[in-house]
Design a protein around this motif. Structure first.
Motif, PDB file in Angstrom:
ATOM      1  N   ARG A   1       0.826  -1.204   0.000  1.00 52.98           N
ATOM      2  CA  ARG A   1       0.000   0.000   0.000  1.00 52.98           C
ATOM      3  C   ARG A   1       0.862   1.257   0.000  1.00 52.98           C
ATOM      4  N   ALA A   2       1.959   1.248   0.749  1.00 52.49           N
ATOM      5  CA  ALA A   2       2.765   2.454   0.924  1.00 52.49           C
ATOM      6  C   ALA A   2       3.632   2.777  -0.287  1.00 52.49           C
ATOM      7  N   VAL A   3       4.178   1.764  -0.936  1.00 49.68           N
ATOM      8  CA  VAL A   3       5.165   2.005  -1.993  1.00 49.68           C
ATOM      9  C   VAL A   3       4.624   2.879  -3.124  1.00 49.68           C
ATOM     10  N   PRO A   4       3.439   2.570  -3.695  1.00 54.00           N
ATOM     11  CA  PRO A   4       2.956   3.448  -4.772  1.00 54.00           C
ATOM     12  C   PRO A   4       2.712   4.890  -4.316  1.00 54.00           C
ATOM     13  N   LEU A   5       2.260   5.065  -3.077  1.00 52.61           N
ATOM     14  CA  LEU A   5       2.032   6.421  -2.576  1.00 52.61           C
ATOM     15  C   LEU A   5       3.341   7.191  -2.458  1.00 52.61           C
ATOM     16  N   LEU A   6       4.378   6.514  -1.964  1.00 51.98           N
ATOM     17  CA  LEU A   6       5.662   7.183  -1.807  1.00 51.98           C
ATOM     18  C   LEU A   6       6.331   7.435  -3.151  1.00 51.98           C
ATOM     19  N   LEU A   7       6.168   6.505  -4.094  1.00 57.54           N
ATOM     20  CA  LEU A   7       6.738   6.697  -5.426  1.00 57.54           C
ATOM     21  C   LEU A   7       6.107   7.893  -6.136  1.00 57.54           C
ATOM     22  N   HIS A   8       4.829   8.128  -5.838  1.00 55.78           N
ATOM     23  CA  HIS A   8       4.102   9.230  -6.479  1.00 55.78           C
ATOM     24  C   HIS A   8       3.838  10.383  -5.499  1.00 55.78           C
ATOM     25  N   ARG A   9       4.679  10.494  -4.471  1.00 57.00           N
ATOM     26  CA  ARG A   9       4.422  11.501  -3.434  1.00 57.00           C
ATOM     27  C   ARG A   9       4.404  12.913  -4.005  1.00 57.00           C
ATOM     28  N   ARG A  10       5.196  13.160  -5.069  1.00 62.38           N
ATOM     29  CA  ARG A  10       5.190  14.490  -5.655  1.00 62.38           C
ATOM     30  C   ARG A  10       3.790  14.879  -6.118  1.00 62.38           C
ATOM     31  N   ARG A  11       3.069  13.923  -6.687  1.00 63.43           N
ATOM     32  CA  ARG A  11       1.708  14.173  -7.167  1.00 63.43           C
ATOM     33  C   ARG A  11       0.796  14.564  -6.005  1.00 63.43           C
ATOM     34  N   TYR A  12       0.916  13.861  -4.888  1.00 65.14           N
ATOM     35  CA  TYR A  12       0.019  14.128  -3.754  1.00 65.14           C
ATOM     36  C   TYR A  12       0.400  15.413  -3.023  1.00 65.14           C
ATOM     37  N   ILE A  13       1.690  15.693  -2.945  1.00 66.84           N
ATOM     38  CA  ILE A  13       2.104  16.965  -2.350  1.00 66.84           C
ATOM     39  C   ILE A  13       1.595  18.123  -3.202  1.00 66.84           C
ATOM     40  N   ASP A  14       1.659  17.965  -4.506  1.00 69.69           N
ATOM     41  CA  ASP A  14       1.131  19.001  -5.393  1.00 69.69           C
ATOM     42  C   ASP A  14      -0.367  19.187  -5.211  1.00 69.69           C
ATOM     43  N   ARG A  15      -1.086  18.091  -4.964  1.00 65.08           N
ATOM     44  CA  ARG A  15      -2.522  18.216  -4.699  1.00 65.08           C
ATOM     45  C   ARG A  15      -2.772  19.040  -3.436  1.00 65.08           C
ATOM     46  N   VAL A  16      -1.957  18.835  -2.400  1.00 61.13           N
ATOM     47  CA  VAL A  16      -2.110  19.625  -1.177  1.00 61.13           C
ATOM     48  C   VAL A  16      -1.756  21.085  -1.449  1.00 61.13           C
TER      49      VAL A  16
END
Length: 361
Positions: free
Chosen positions: A72-87
């Motif tokens: 569960r964690a690996v894809p989120l961390l690999l794409h963390r830039r996308r989620y930080i940009d959403r914030v």
């Protein structure tokens, strides 16, 4: 009035209940929560919530499912830039004055990039920011599992740790420890002993506990957290989830049997209820909580997979000792915490140590 962007860890209900209690009390400020999993169900009836994937823990058979948690964690961390940009886009829309995080990954990183003050308010950083005298059997697990709050959910510039125990803060961290935050519904209870036992399993369950309760005590045991939500087996009664019903049973129980979660521990101790805690071995925070329950004589800890009836008999024989120790403690930090958080929201930092926290009207 200020705007607060508040990231909430979504596994279980403890993080969300803490955030909800703070937002209710400090309602003159405007709160927007970022959360997922279990947390929105707690929050969104009263406050706006934006969903963002959560670095949560997966449980199975009273163990952490490490493979599923990593998957569960690996894809989120690999794409963390996308989620930080959403914030960051959310920040452009909401325009917060400050940010807060209760073990949430993306909000503090976005706040750092945006140059916004961010307060870590949780219990887990008791592991990272404080000094502990640990038994030899816990050192390795504390070192390895402590990497998560130290690096993955690293402390921010300002840290407020909510805990029923208060070890000394390490000098390299700007952190303070305050007693638990309690909901108004808990503060309004009138504790008494009606002779039953309250049993709560929040993250994972195991059949062995039901067999243990049937063999170890004649007291009626009201059990929450299992897939089975009605009916009974001997003295074990399975309960459907209900905050009102749960609090009524907590108010009148002789003692509590639970996992290692901090929120219920704080509520039980405030009401003078001894605790038999069954921490998950792979959750080092739960093991810290259980260690201090036992060390402070508030109850006992045990391993779910090696429960024997004699254990509960020894626990019940020590109830007067546990109740006396609990009676000497302070388990309500509401006014202190509300004052500290209000100061942070208004000024972007916690008050200097020694200055009394005052919640401004």
């Amino acid at each position: 009035m200020a705007r607060v962007l508040y990231g909430i860890h979504g596994t279980g209900h403890g993080h969300a209940m803490r955030g909800l209690t703070i937002a209710r009390r400090l309602s003159r400020h405007e709160f927007l929560f970022v959360a997922d999993d279990d947390a929105p169900k707690v929050l969104e009836a009263e406050f706006p919530v934006r969903r963002l994937p959560n670095l949560g823990t997966v449980f199975k058979n009273y163990k952490v499912d490490l493979g599923a948690t990593i998957a569960r964690a690996v894809p989120l961390l690999l794409h963390r830039r996308r989620y930080i940009d959403r914030v960051l886009r959310l920040m452009d829309e909401f325009r917060p004055d400050v940010c807060m995080t209760d073990l949430e990954y993306f909000v503090p990183r976005a706040a750092e990039q945006a140059g916004l003050p961010c307060l870590t308010l949780d219990h887990q950083h008791i592991i990272t920011c404080c000094r502990h005298n640990l038994p030899p059997g816990m050192w390795w697990d504390a070192l390895v599992q402590g990497l998560t709050p130290r690096y993955l959910f690293r402390p921010t510039a300002e840290n407020l740790i909510i805990s029923f125990y208060a070890p000394p803060v390490l000098p390299r961290y700007k952190a303070r420890v305050a007693p638990p935050i309690l909901r108004d519904s808990v503060l309004g209870l009138h504790p008494r002993d009606e002779g039953h036992v309250l049993v709560y399993q929040s993250n994972s369950t195991h059949r062995k506990l039901v067999d243990f309760l049937r063999a170890a005590t004649d007291k009626t045991c009201y059990v929450y957290g299992y897939d089975r939500t009605e009916g009974r087996e001997g003295n074990v009664v399975f309960m459907r989830k209900s905050e009102e019903g749960f609090l009524r049973l907590l108010e009148g129980c002789s003692y509590v049997i639970q996992g290692g979660g901090h929120t219920l521990m704080g509520e039980a101790l405030y009401l003078g209820k001894p605790i038999l805690t069954l921490p998950l071995k792979a959750m080092v925070e739960q093991r810290f909580n259980a260690l201090y329950v036992e060390r402070l004589h508030y109850g006992m800890q045990a391993d779910m997979l090696s429960l024997e009836p004699e254990l509960l008999r020894r626990f019940e024989a020590r109830l007067p000792e546990f109740k006396a120790a609990i009676a000497a403690g302070n388990f309500c930090g509401n006014e202190m915490v509300f004052g500290l958080v209000d100061h942070f929201i208004r000024h972007g930092s916690l008050p200097t140590r020694g200055a009394p926290p005052v919640e401004e009207g």
